[in-house]
Design a protein around this motif. Structure first.
Motif, PDB file in Angstrom:
ATOM      1  N   ARG A 325       0.855  -1.181   0.000  1.00 42.03           N
ATOM      2  CA  ARG A 325       0.000   0.000   0.000  1.00 42.03           C
ATOM      3  C   ARG A 325       0.892   1.233   0.000  1.00 42.03           C
ATOM      4  NH1 ARG A 325      -3.256   2.658   4.830  1.00 42.03           N
ATOM      5  NH2 ARG A 325      -1.881   1.312   6.059  1.00 42.03           N
ATOM      6  N   SER A 406      -7.215   3.459  -2.050  1.00 41.17           N
ATOM      7  CA  SER A 406      -7.427   3.653  -0.622  1.00 41.17           C
ATOM      8  C   SER A 406      -7.607   5.149  -0.390  1.00 41.17           C
ATOM      9  CB  SER A 406      -6.233   3.124   0.185  1.00 41.17           C
ATOM     10  OG  SER A 406      -6.414   3.377   1.558  1.00 41.17           O
ATOM     11  N   THR A 439     -11.282   1.243  -0.864  1.00 37.01           N
ATOM     12  CA  THR A 439     -11.196   0.862   0.534  1.00 37.01           C
ATOM     13  C   THR A 439     -10.713   2.044   1.334  1.00 37.01           C
ATOM     14  OG1 THR A 439     -10.392  -0.867   2.042  1.00 37.01           O
ATOM     15  CG2 THR A 439      -8.809   0.036   0.464  1.00 37.01           C
ATOM     16  N   SER A 441      -8.503   2.457   5.474  1.00 39.56           N
ATOM     17  CA  SER A 441      -7.956   1.703   6.593  1.00 39.56           C
ATOM     18  C   SER A 441      -8.555   2.190   7.898  1.00 39.56           C
ATOM     19  CB  SER A 441      -6.424   1.833   6.623  1.00 39.56           C
ATOM     20  OG  SER A 441      -5.854   1.153   5.523  1.00 39.56           O
ATOM     21  N   SER A 461     -10.580  -2.864   5.343  1.00 31.37           N
ATOM     22  CA  SER A 461      -9.145  -2.890   5.638  1.00 31.37           C
ATOM     23  C   SER A 461      -8.927  -2.423   7.074  1.00 31.37           C
ATOM     24  CB  SER A 461      -8.383  -1.984   4.666  1.00 31.37           C
ATOM     25  OG  SER A 461      -8.540  -2.420   3.333  1.00 31.37           O
ATOM     26  N   ASN A 463      -6.537  -1.681  10.498  1.00 34.68           N
ATOM     27  CA  ASN A 463      -5.258  -1.432  11.155  1.00 34.68           C
ATOM     28  C   ASN A 463      -5.429  -1.826  12.618  1.00 34.68           C
ATOM     29  OD1 ASN A 463      -4.564  -0.335   8.709  1.00 34.68           O
ATOM     30  ND2 ASN A 463      -4.246   1.743   9.444  1.00 34.68           N
ATOM     31  N   MET A 497      -9.264  -7.526   5.071  1.00 33.44           N
ATOM     32  CA  MET A 497      -7.821  -7.692   5.078  1.00 33.44           C
ATOM     33  C   MET A 497      -7.223  -6.820   6.166  1.00 33.44           C
ATOM     34  SD  MET A 497      -6.540  -5.544   1.706  1.00 33.44           S
ATOM     35  CE  MET A 497      -4.807  -5.921   2.039  1.00 33.44           C
ATOM     36  N   THR A 499      -4.390  -4.120   6.889  1.00 42.16           N
ATOM     37  CA  THR A 499      -3.463  -3.209   6.224  1.00 42.16           C
ATOM     38  C   THR A 499      -2.391  -2.673   7.163  1.00 42.16           C
ATOM     39  OG1 THR A 499      -5.266  -1.591   6.423  1.00 42.16           O
ATOM     40  CG2 THR A 499      -4.807  -2.458   4.236  1.00 42.16           C
TER      41      THR A 499
END
Length: 595
Positions: A325, A406, A439, A441, A461, A463, A497, A499
């Protein structure tokens, strides 16, 4: 937004090198009006901060000035003459001689300045670039500037990487014909063994448009005419992760049968889509394995460096990564060109980081109680982010390596006002590019119950820092928290997912008890996360924070920057890098256990 490249009808002069340099407090009111009165010189491309031993320059807040003399090639008479800045962080004013010829706001996207009416072929001129590094509530990323007791400016910002500034990417003097191609947009697809390349060409001036698609051997495989069309490619070679194949789309503008302009756009034929809880590239499930990165190296700061580019990609290959990313801003276009050629998959991110008043240098401290509103992050900020999205997609829309946009990193998406702020941004991104998923994060304290915008996006996404900021040193509890967190997103029916996940690690620190900051703890934390990831059927990728250690702002919780890298800042592997290599080289581009 076409990148300047030499063609039969276009030329360029690279202006990288050593320029005269001064900060605003050491020059007069109009420093562009004459040769800069300064003993200092600075390298371009590179951030200026770490090049000097003077702390006043490193910590300077406000305008700085770059200057050099430029000679225009004598063969450019009758052409349009422009200067291309690949980036100027965060705002720029450009002067040719005494004249202000262009301005730009936004530190990570390129801009052209037309100087045709101010210079002559075979002549020379004084080029001065004023660059402003200030971040405010109206900029992306945001910040605040205050005046200290001695009258100097102090900058505060809410992101955990150093505010490197200046001309960090290349500068080019380039020519284009009076009538010329201004933009090319391509879309791709395939059915069976037949590929499709749609194209749309914008021009300035009159002329007839012809396009030719060539394969990597140089053979013509399809041709068309007119500004808009679709080409069919028999026996198409697809662009695939780890196995890039690129065609050349040669666009010609002709008038009276004579060539007026020519530009070549590389094309990778591939498809991207989200279907249910899967992320698909060319119709096949894809599992992201890689990193969040930073453009960050010693001395250069955020300056682009081809040697680091090559070496970083070698390390990505060595460790078994297939993606990264561009956290937390668009990287140099040279990086994406390289990714196109080498089959690296990119999540392309805007510079929208720090839109969260509860974050201070990456750690929640309470702070402001509200992020969105006229007195904090309001209409001016939203307009700035919209412009960032326009410029990012305009620049990167043709890169096959870019599979997802993103739009924001760790916003206050759990707060009231977030939907009103971000929903128009999401709508704009989809209008500009309906072909790619989007997306953002999610920060730690935005969860499945309180987040207000996640339904607007295609991929969830996360974190997450269980085992570091939450339950540090207690991986057993961290594992239970992580498992519950991931389970809570199943109801959304979207791919999920990670990130960001990881732990600060001091290279050379060791312990038999996996103590925080040790290399053993980093490896054990990563192993724990991976064990949980492999249990989740709708999980589509893991991107570790971070590829390499990087410089941050001053703070008592950082020693020489953020140490979450799998590699040190000078690219030496930690134990975590070896743990990742063992895992990532054990399976391909599909989720573990499904190959």
């Amino acid at each position: 937004m076409l990148k300047p490249v030499p063609t039969p009808t276009r030329e360029q002069v690279i202006l990288d090198g050593v320029w005269r340099f001064a900060i605003d407090s050491r020059v007069g009111d109009e420093p562009w009006a004459a040769r800069l009165d300064t003993p200092l010189e600075v390298a371009v491309p590179a951030s200026y901060n770490d090049q000097f031993a003077d702390p006043e320059i490193r910590d300077h807040v406000g305008w700085v000035y770059y200057q050099r003399d430029v000679r225009v090639p004598r063969g450019w008479a009758g052409e349009r003459i422009l200067i291309r800045f690949d980036a100027a962080t965060h705002a720029a004013r450009v002067y040719a001689g005494d004249a202000l010829v262009g301005e730009h706001v936004g530190g990570y996207t390129p801009f052209d300045v037309d100087i045709t009416d101010h210079v002559e072929a075979s002549g020379s001129f004084r080029l001065t670039v004023a660059v402003d590094n200030r971040l405010t509530r109206e900029t992306i990323p945001p910040g605040t500037v205050t005046t200290t007791s001695d009258g100097s400016l102090s900058q505060r910002y809410l992101h955990d990487f150093y505010n490197y500034a200046g001309l960090a990417r290349s500068v080019r003097l380039h020519s284009v014909p009076r009538a010329h191609v201004t933009d090319i947009a391509v879309t791709t697809g395939y059915s069976g063994t037949t590929g499709r390349v749609g194209y749309a060409v914008d021009v300035e001036g009159a002329g007839d448009i012809a396009v030719t698609l060539r394969d990597e051997s140089g053979a013509d495989v399809a041709c068309g005419t007119g500004p808009v069309g679709e080409l069919e490619v028999a026996d198409v070679r697809l662009w695939q992760p780890g196995a890039a194949y690129l065609y050349d789309l040669v666009v010609e503008l002709r008038a009276g049968g004579e060539l007026v302009d020519q530009y070549t756009q590389t094309v990778g034929v591939r498809t991207v889509e989200v279907r249910g809880t899967e992320f698909l590239i060319n119709g096949e499930p894809f599992y992201f394995k890689g990193f969040g990165k930073h453009e960050d190296t010693p001395i250069r700061g955020k300056g682009h460096d081809d040697a680091f580019l090559v070496h970083d990609f070698q390390l990505l290959e060595w460790i078994g990564a297939n993606s990264f990313r561009t956290s937390h801003y668009p990287y140099a276009e040279d990086v994406l060109d390289f990714a196109d050629r080498h089959g690296m998959v990119i999540i392309d991110e805007t510079a929208a980081v720090g839109l969260n008043m509860l974050i201070d240098a990456g750690i929640s401290k309470g702070g402001e109680k509200r992020t969105f509103g006229p007195e904090v992050i309001g209409d001016e900020s939203q307009a700035a982010l919209a412009q960032h999205v326009r410029e990012l997609i305009a620049r990167d829309k043709n890169h096959p390596s870019v599979v997802m946009w993103s739009l924001i990193n760790e916003p206050a998406s759990n707060e009231d006002g977030s939907r009103e702020y971000f929903e128009p941004i999401v709508r704009l991104a989809r209008e500009l590019d309906p072909s790619r998923p989007i997306t953002f994060s999610l920060v730690m304290f935005a969860n499945a119950k309180n987040d207000q915008i996640v339904d607007l996006f295609d991929v969830i996404s996360l974190n997450r820092y269980y085992g570091w900021y939450v339950t540090p040193g207690d991986l057993r509890t961290a594992e239970s928290y992580l498992r519950m967190d991931l389970a809570s997103w199943e109801a959304f029916g979207k791919p999920v997912m990670m990130t960001e996940y990881g732990a600060d690690t001091q290279p050379g620190a060791h312990s038999i008890w996996d103590g925080p900051w040790t290399e053993e703890y980093q490896a054990s934390l990563l192993d724990m996360y991976h064990r949980v990831f492999d249990e989740v059927p709708y999980f589509v990728g893991e991107q570790v924070w971070n590829f390499a250690d990087f410089q941050t702002s001053n703070g008592t919780h950082r020693v020489e920057g953020n140490k979450k890298g799998a590699f040190t800042r000078d690219r030496k592997p930690k134990a975590g890098a070896h743990a990742l290599r063992r895992r990532w080289t054990s399976f391909g581009d599909r989720k573990p256990g499904t190959d």
